[in-house]
Enzyme design. Sequence first.
Site, PDB file in Angstrom:
ATOM      1  N   ASP A  98      34.475  30.957  18.504  1.00  0.00           N
ATOM      2  CA  ASP A  98      35.572  31.929  18.431  1.00  0.00           C
ATOM      3  C   ASP A  98      35.533  32.713  17.123  1.00  0.00           C
ATOM      4  O   ASP A  98      35.830  33.919  17.096  1.00  0.00           O
ATOM      5  CB  ASP A  98      36.921  31.214  18.558  1.00  0.00           C
ATOM      6  CG  ASP A  98      37.216  30.770  19.978  1.00  0.00           C
ATOM      7  OD1 ASP A  98      36.462  31.176  20.894  1.00  0.00           O
ATOM      8  OD2 ASP A  98      38.190  30.016  20.186  1.00  0.00           O
ATOM      9  N   ASP A 107      25.931  42.582  24.150  1.00  0.00           N
ATOM     10  CA  ASP A 107      25.903  41.170  24.533  1.00  0.00           C
ATOM     11  C   ASP A 107      25.335  40.347  23.382  1.00  0.00           C
ATOM     12  O   ASP A 107      24.254  40.639  22.866  1.00  0.00           O
ATOM     13  CB  ASP A 107      25.049  40.993  25.790  1.00  0.00           C
ATOM     14  CG  ASP A 107      25.293  39.659  26.473  1.00  0.00           C
ATOM     15  OD1 ASP A 107      24.826  38.644  25.927  1.00  0.00           O
ATOM     16  OD2 ASP A 107      25.946  39.623  27.529  1.00  0.00           O
ATOM     17  N   GLU A 118      30.898  36.607  25.729  1.00  0.00           N
ATOM     18  CA  GLU A 118      30.203  37.242  24.608  1.00  0.00           C
ATOM     19  C   GLU A 118      29.894  38.706  24.867  1.00  0.00           C
ATOM     20  O   GLU A 118      29.073  39.296  24.178  1.00  0.00           O
ATOM     21  CB  GLU A 118      28.895  36.490  24.326  1.00  0.00           C
ATOM     22  CG  GLU A 118      27.845  36.587  25.416  1.00  0.00           C
ATOM     23  CD  GLU A 118      27.935  35.507  26.466  1.00  0.00           C
ATOM     24  OE1 GLU A 118      26.894  35.125  27.019  1.00  0.00           O
ATOM     25  OE2 GLU A 118      29.063  35.027  26.737  1.00  0.00           O
ATOM     26  N   HIS A 169      33.309  25.284  20.002  1.00  0.00           N
ATOM     27  CA  HIS A 169      33.982  26.508  20.437  1.00  0.00           C
ATOM     28  C   HIS A 169      34.820  27.152  19.332  1.00  0.00           C
ATOM     29  O   HIS A 169      35.041  28.359  19.358  1.00  0.00           O
ATOM     30  CB  HIS A 169      34.853  26.208  21.667  1.00  0.00           C
ATOM     31  CG  HIS A 169      34.044  25.986  22.914  1.00  0.00           C
ATOM     32  ND1 HIS A 169      33.543  27.020  23.667  1.00  0.00           N
ATOM     33  CD2 HIS A 169      33.613  24.848  23.514  1.00  0.00           C
ATOM     34  CE1 HIS A 169      32.858  26.546  24.691  1.00  0.00           C
ATOM     35  NE2 HIS A 169      32.880  25.223  24.623  1.00  0.00           N
ATOM     36  N   ASN A 187      27.946  27.935  20.804  1.00  0.00           N
ATOM     37  CA  ASN A 187      29.013  27.041  21.256  1.00  0.00           C
ATOM     38  C   ASN A 187      28.521  25.612  21.393  1.00  0.00           C
ATOM     39  O   ASN A 187      29.217  24.657  21.015  1.00  0.00           O
ATOM     40  CB  ASN A 187      29.577  27.534  22.594  1.00  0.00           C
ATOM     41  CG  ASN A 187      30.557  28.674  22.434  1.00  0.00           C
ATOM     42  OD1 ASN A 187      31.227  28.793  21.408  1.00  0.00           O
ATOM     43  ND2 ASN A 187      30.635  29.542  23.431  1.00  0.00           N
TER      44      ASN A 187
END
Length: 353
Positions: free
Chosen positions: A230, A213, A256, A226, A221
């Site tokens: 990404d 994680d 994530e 975003h 973000n």
Amino acid sequence: MPRTVPSAIDHLAALTGYRDRDLLDVTLAHALMDLLAPLSVAVYKLVGDEVDQRWLLRARIDAGQPTAVSDPPWVAFETLPPRDTLPQHEASLRRQALVELGPDPQQNPPMAVTIFPLVADGEGLGVIEVRTAQRLTAAMKRMVGSILRIYRNFHGLLDYSERDTLTGLLNRKTFDEAFLKTAHQGGAAVAASDGDRRHGGLGPTKHWLGVVDIDHFKHVNDRFGHLIGDEVLLLVARILRNTFRFHDRLYRFGGEEFVVLLRCPQETDAAHAFERLRANMEAYTFPQVGRVTVSIGFTEVQPGDAPSAAFERADRAVYHAKQHGRNQVCNHEALVRSGVLAPSGKVGDIELF
């Protein structure tokens, strides 16, 4: 001579009837054996990264042999032949064109070799090697080319259905079936190869499930947007690929969260593998973002385990890691032994209490 059109259609139907990549390659080899009646057919795939690529035998059938043989599914990477040790195979894949050799009159009996490239989305996957007493006719080569186009298209459909569209890792919906197959059956779809092939497996060993994680990914973000988020996910996927072996299974479960299914003999080996991932993540400088860390929890896959039960144990270890400072690796079984976590109340899909 090639077989009848109905036979070819039957093989094409069989080729597109599976959702298992191992069976897909084996079916391709059987189809070419039946349609061409050669001395042998072999399917080779390239594995490894750009720096060190090697040939993995996915399926080989010799004339008169009823079943395919292959390299063991957990073969040690370093025992596989490097890409440049099979120059004709490498040339076929690099040029994306067939290569023909022989027949050599000095051989007894004379033998011709035809190598066809396996390409998908412009990327070289591997080659098909066909050995025959005489060179293949133009009609035979056209037929093989047509079958390989269907194979390529179906391979692309499998990628679309099985892989995360952003990272290219396996997606969540493929996890349960692969978990049961890999953990309980060793992932073997075809027989181990004969004595002149490599048997470089890892011997008696265990499976481990890790949940990875990304720490504070929401902050990435929120702060950078975003698109940058990404990019971080893409780079994390690359670090995962570079950290683990070619036969370890890597998944993106969404957001994530990533999952790793690997095979190694001891708990300490699994801990070292996941610690290596944590250290690689911490050492990497992400563009614009800078330092990104991960929290990792892992567990041993138990006999008769269900995917949900193993994932739940690893997820409990991740939660502990996040609650106690993040950027660390926690082993569920070690936490239970130390009394930090209570034993899981679940065996398979059955709640015990």
